[in-house]
Design an enzyme around this catalytic site. Structure first.
Site, mmCIF file in Angstrom:
data_model
loop_
_atom_site.group_PDB
_atom_site.id
_atom_site.type_symbol
_atom_site.label_atom_id
_atom_site.label_comp_id
_atom_site.label_asym_id
_atom_site.label_seq_id
_atom_site.Cartn_x
_atom_site.Cartn_y
_atom_site.Cartn_z
ATOM 1 N N HIS A 133 0.863 -1.187 0.000
ATOM 2 C CA HIS A 133 0.000 0.000 0.000
ATOM 3 C C HIS A 133 0.895 1.231 0.000
ATOM 4 C CE1 HIS A 133 1.138 0.029 4.188
ATOM 5 N NE2 HIS A 133 0.567 -1.160 4.380
ATOM 6 N N GLY A 176 1.946 3.045 2.263
ATOM 7 C CA GLY A 176 2.978 3.032 3.307
ATOM 8 C C GLY A 176 4.248 2.379 2.769
ATOM 9 N N HIS A 177 4.086 1.205 2.153
ATOM 10 C CA HIS A 177 5.252 0.536 1.552
ATOM 11 C C HIS A 177 5.823 1.406 0.439
ATOM 12 C CE1 HIS A 177 2.848 -3.074 2.928
ATOM 13 N NE2 HIS A 177 4.019 -3.324 3.480
ATOM 14 N N GLY A 185 8.933 0.545 8.236
ATOM 15 C CA GLY A 185 7.909 1.519 8.609
ATOM 16 C C GLY A 185 7.752 1.592 10.122
#
Ligand code: PAF
Length: 287
Positions: free
Chosen positions: A34, A36-37, A151
């Site tokens: 997503h 974030g990645h 993250g």
């Protein structure tokens, strides 16, 4: 962008870069990528000559078989997202091995970094961080990255991996990347895809109350703040806090007062919905 499935091919691909003194960024993932990645991959592409994104749902870090089975697997979609991030000149290698490739035989190594791997996730998911260290150390040995990106949503994971890097003397830099949130505050997670629309609405109460607690903390003690967050979230039907700990951001030692550290983070895990999805989030009170 190249996709490789074997360790041998991965090492071959990287050898030429290493021989020419090029920097290598590694973004370890379990897929279901997503934004974030994507933020980790973009940063690695900016900071390194070549980036390796590993996509591997690591069985040894799941202490619950059902959780492992229902973990989303979306390799094709993941590769499309990765392709869209790398421009023509960027070198991006996707490493997507099978379980047999990574674990031709059971990994019997054990890693222990108390208190970082014992508290919070460590106490509720026995063996989880041992599995994380097993797979991440293997990835570090295959890739020999200059930098590795993780993250901050998995805040505790970074603290444990830092200890492992120190212990195993891996010559690389750990690069923590901030949590990416939806506009309404929900922390991006591969597990969000398991939430129904109603459950997603419920889940918003997690970040909402964490953010509200920053204000509450200004006039309340650490213990009061911790209790308040738990009470607020448990008051929402369909949510159940597994733990909320306010800890020192490095050692992850539980704190009792705001004066005990200059780096203070609140880490939470909440079960959301009828077939509960386990969601984690965190917030920094002091940095
Ligand atoms: O954070 C994750 O997705 C996983 O724990 C990691 C670091 C890829 C190891 O399997």
């Amino acid at each position: 962008m190249k996709i490789v499935n074997s360790i041998q091919n991965l090492k071959q691909e990287l050898q030429a870069y290493r021989n020419n003194g090029k920097t290598i960024g590694l973004v370890p993932t379990m897929g279901a990528l997503h934004r974030g990645h994507a933020s980790l991959v973009s940063r690695s592409l900016d900071e390194n000559d070549v980036t390796v994104v590993s996509i591997f749902v690591n069985p040894t870090q799941f202490n619950d078989k059902k959780d492992l089975e229902k973990y989303p697997r979306t390799l094709e979609k993941d590769c499309e997202l990765l392709k869209s991030l790398a421009d023509e000149n960027a070198t991006l290698i996707v490493f997507a091995p099978s379980v047999e490739e990574v674990y031709p035989e059971p990994d019997t190594r054990s890693f222990s970094y108390p208190p970082t791997d014992e508290v919070m996730e460590g106490s509720f998911r026995p063996g989880h961080f041992n599995g994380v260290c097993q797979v991440v150390s293997k990835l570090f040995m295959y890739v020999e990255p200059t930098r590795a990106y993780f993250g901050e949503k998995d805040f505790q994971q970074i603290a444990v991996i830092r200890r492992m890097v120190e212990d195993q003397k891996f010559p690389l830099q750990i690069c923590p990347c901030p949590i990416i949130r939806e506009k309404d505050g929900l922390a991006l997670s591969s597990r969000n895809s398991l939430l129904s629309a109603e459950e997603r609405e419920l889940a918003l109460n997690i970040s909402k109350n964490l953010f509200a607690s920053l204000e509450y903390a200004k006039t309340h003690t650490l213990v009061e703040t911790r209790e308040w967050v738990v009470k607020q979230i448990n008051a929402v039907e369909g949510l159940e806090v597994q733990y909320y700990e306010i800890v020192d951001g490095e050692s992850l030692r539980s704190l009792d007062s705001w004066d005990e550290s200059n780096y203070i983070v609140g880490c939470i895990t909440v079960f959301c919905g009828a077939i509960p999805v386990r969601l984690i989030d965190n917030i920094k009170y002091k940095e």
